[in-house]
Design a protein around this motif. Sequence first.
Motif, PDB file in Angstrom:
ATOM      1  N   VAL A 110      30.809  40.816  80.108  1.00  0.00           N
ATOM      2  CA  VAL A 110      31.275  41.903  79.272  1.00  0.00           C
ATOM      3  C   VAL A 110      32.127  41.327  78.170  1.00  0.00           C
ATOM      4  O   VAL A 110      33.026  40.539  78.429  1.00  0.00           O
ATOM      5  CB  VAL A 110      32.121  42.882  80.104  1.00  0.00           C
ATOM      6  N   ARG A 111      31.825  41.685  76.950  1.00  0.00           N
ATOM      7  CA  ARG A 111      32.620  41.144  75.873  1.00  0.00           C
ATOM      8  C   ARG A 111      33.642  42.162  75.392  1.00  0.00           C
ATOM      9  O   ARG A 111      33.372  43.348  75.322  1.00  0.00           O
ATOM     10  CB  ARG A 111      31.727  40.730  74.720  1.00  0.00           C
ATOM     11  N   ILE A 112      34.815  41.658  75.111  1.00  0.00           N
ATOM     12  CA  ILE A 112      35.857  42.533  74.599  1.00  0.00           C
ATOM     13  C   ILE A 112      36.170  42.128  73.165  1.00  0.00           C
ATOM     14  O   ILE A 112      36.442  40.967  72.896  1.00  0.00           O
ATOM     15  CB  ILE A 112      37.121  42.446  75.482  1.00  0.00           C
ATOM     16  N   ASP A 113      36.079  43.089  72.263  1.00  0.00           N
ATOM     17  CA  ASP A 113      36.489  42.842  70.872  1.00  0.00           C
ATOM     18  C   ASP A 113      37.927  43.305  70.719  1.00  0.00           C
ATOM     19  O   ASP A 113      38.210  44.488  70.833  1.00  0.00           O
ATOM     20  CB  ASP A 113      35.643  43.680  69.893  1.00  0.00           C
ATOM     21  N   MET A 114      38.817  42.358  70.488  1.00  0.00           N
ATOM     22  CA  MET A 114      40.208  42.735  70.236  1.00  0.00           C
ATOM     23  C   MET A 114      40.396  42.822  68.732  1.00  0.00           C
ATOM     24  O   MET A 114      40.114  41.858  68.029  1.00  0.00           O
ATOM     25  CB  MET A 114      41.140  41.653  70.778  1.00  0.00           C
TER      26      MET A 114
ATOM     27  N   LEU B 211      41.816  48.240  70.308  1.00  0.00           N
ATOM     28  CA  LEU B 211      42.563  48.289  69.055  1.00  0.00           C
ATOM     29  C   LEU B 211      44.033  48.090  69.362  1.00  0.00           C
ATOM     30  O   LEU B 211      44.606  48.819  70.170  1.00  0.00           O
ATOM     31  CB  LEU B 211      42.389  49.644  68.366  1.00  0.00           C
ATOM     32  N   GLU B 212      44.609  47.101  68.729  1.00  0.00           N
ATOM     33  CA  GLU B 212      46.028  46.839  68.960  1.00  0.00           C
ATOM     34  C   GLU B 212      46.857  48.047  68.544  1.00  0.00           C
ATOM     35  O   GLU B 212      47.806  48.429  69.228  1.00  0.00           O
ATOM     36  CB  GLU B 212      46.464  45.605  68.168  1.00  0.00           C
ATOM     37  N   GLU B 213      46.513  48.609  67.412  1.00  0.00           N
ATOM     38  CA  GLU B 213      47.175  49.829  66.967  1.00  0.00           C
ATOM     39  C   GLU B 213      46.116  50.897  66.863  1.00  0.00           C
ATOM     40  O   GLU B 213      45.094  50.714  66.219  1.00  0.00           O
ATOM     41  CB  GLU B 213      47.859  49.603  65.617  1.00  0.00           C
ATOM     42  N   GLY B 214      46.372  52.023  67.490  1.00  0.00           N
ATOM     43  CA  GLY B 214      45.348  53.058  67.579  1.00  0.00           C
ATOM     44  C   GLY B 214      44.943  53.633  66.232  1.00  0.00           C
ATOM     45  O   GLY B 214      45.305  53.131  65.187  1.00  0.00           O
TER      46      GLY B 214
END
Lengths: 153, 213
Positions: A37-41, A71-74
């Motif tokens: 599973v890849r996570i895009d930060m 998303l670091e900031e929503g």
Amino acid sequence: MPGPTPNVDGDDTPPRDSPPGDTPPGDAADDGSDDGVRIDMISGARMEGLTSMEKIRLILDGVRDGNIVILEEGLSPDEESKLIEVTMTEISPDDFTGIEIETYPKAETSDQSFLDKLMGRKSAQKLTVIGPANRIETLHKDENLISTLVSRK
Amino acid sequence: MGLLTNLRDSISRVTDGLFAADDPKRIGIYGPPNAGKTTLANRIARDWTGDAVGPESHIPHETRRARRKENVEIERNGRTVTIDIVDTPGVTTKVDYKEFLDHDMEKEDAVRRSREATEGVAEAMHWLREDVDGVIYVLDATNDPFTQVNTMLIGIIESQDLPALILANKTDLPEADVQQIANAFPQHETIPLSALEGDNMDEVYTKIAEYFG
Ligand SMILES: Nc1nc2c(ncn2[C@@H]2O[C@H](COP(=O)(O)OP(=O)(O)OP(=O)(O)O)[C@@H](O)[C@H]2O)c(=O)[nH]1
Ligand SMILES: [Mg+2]
């Protein structure tokens, strides 16, 4: 069972000019396995220069590729509303059934959480986790579960 | 681009006349699927105009096109408040046609229902940003109100400074938990009711007149 592969966007990554539908950004850390599973930060700095529609495109391109997007900031309420609207227009039978979305308010993510460590920084503003509806059973308020709740293809 | 054309057509259909003469306030009835939005819209319309707005059903996404009932005149304390009621499709972030197959539906019908539902939700979101003056947010009090969709929708409504009334519906059912809804959205007033049985409608009308008059 490979764990989720964090794919942290550096603040210096410029937004790409490539058209929607192209390879999503930040695939340098592709996990290289089929069932991983890849996570895009996506950092706040990266989102800063984008228009609402560019942000939504970035998110949905990642999610439609089967990734979990963090998303670091929503998003702003207006952007959330547009995200729902665009998601609806893209749903199609046997292909894309929509998104799951969960936010993690500041209070719960303070003092060096697992996500903060991944992002390499102190507590973020309002973390938002978005994933493909058909691959996520539930995104719980417990951030430690994010990595375990992703269903296998 | 049939969708965009449809969207544009139905938006102009709804906006036509919305700005007519006296400009009654457009009150959108929003909330998750199956909360009882249409049941409430029908009750309000029947009580004050004599006819209904649209079909109700236990199958989610029964309402797939927003429906409007214009010039609903509600009388409270010797005053008349005129509003347009817009019943909207239940808002969600996902629709899978396979879920409709459980309701004895053929694949073709289920796929059509899901396509209509997604178009309807997209429209409803668009109107919420552009075309409503107030919101009645309906929740099924037997369900957990702490969902991301509810939080996002209430956030969107608040960010637009729209007056919003939260209704805790289905109080006739023993599992209904009105307090849990009040706790979930403490910044808003929560009114309990049973749209099906017509319980507590007096208070609902008083609040509608107060909030949207
Ligand atoms: N027991 C009970 N059932 C209710 C009440 N209000 C609505 N229902 C039932 O809940 C189901 C859904 O009602 P609808 O009014 O169609 O719900 P909706 O919110 O319009 O649903 P969508 O259009 O699919 O988003 C129906 O079976 C209604 O009869 C209520 O106050 N009490
Ligand atoms: Mg309905």
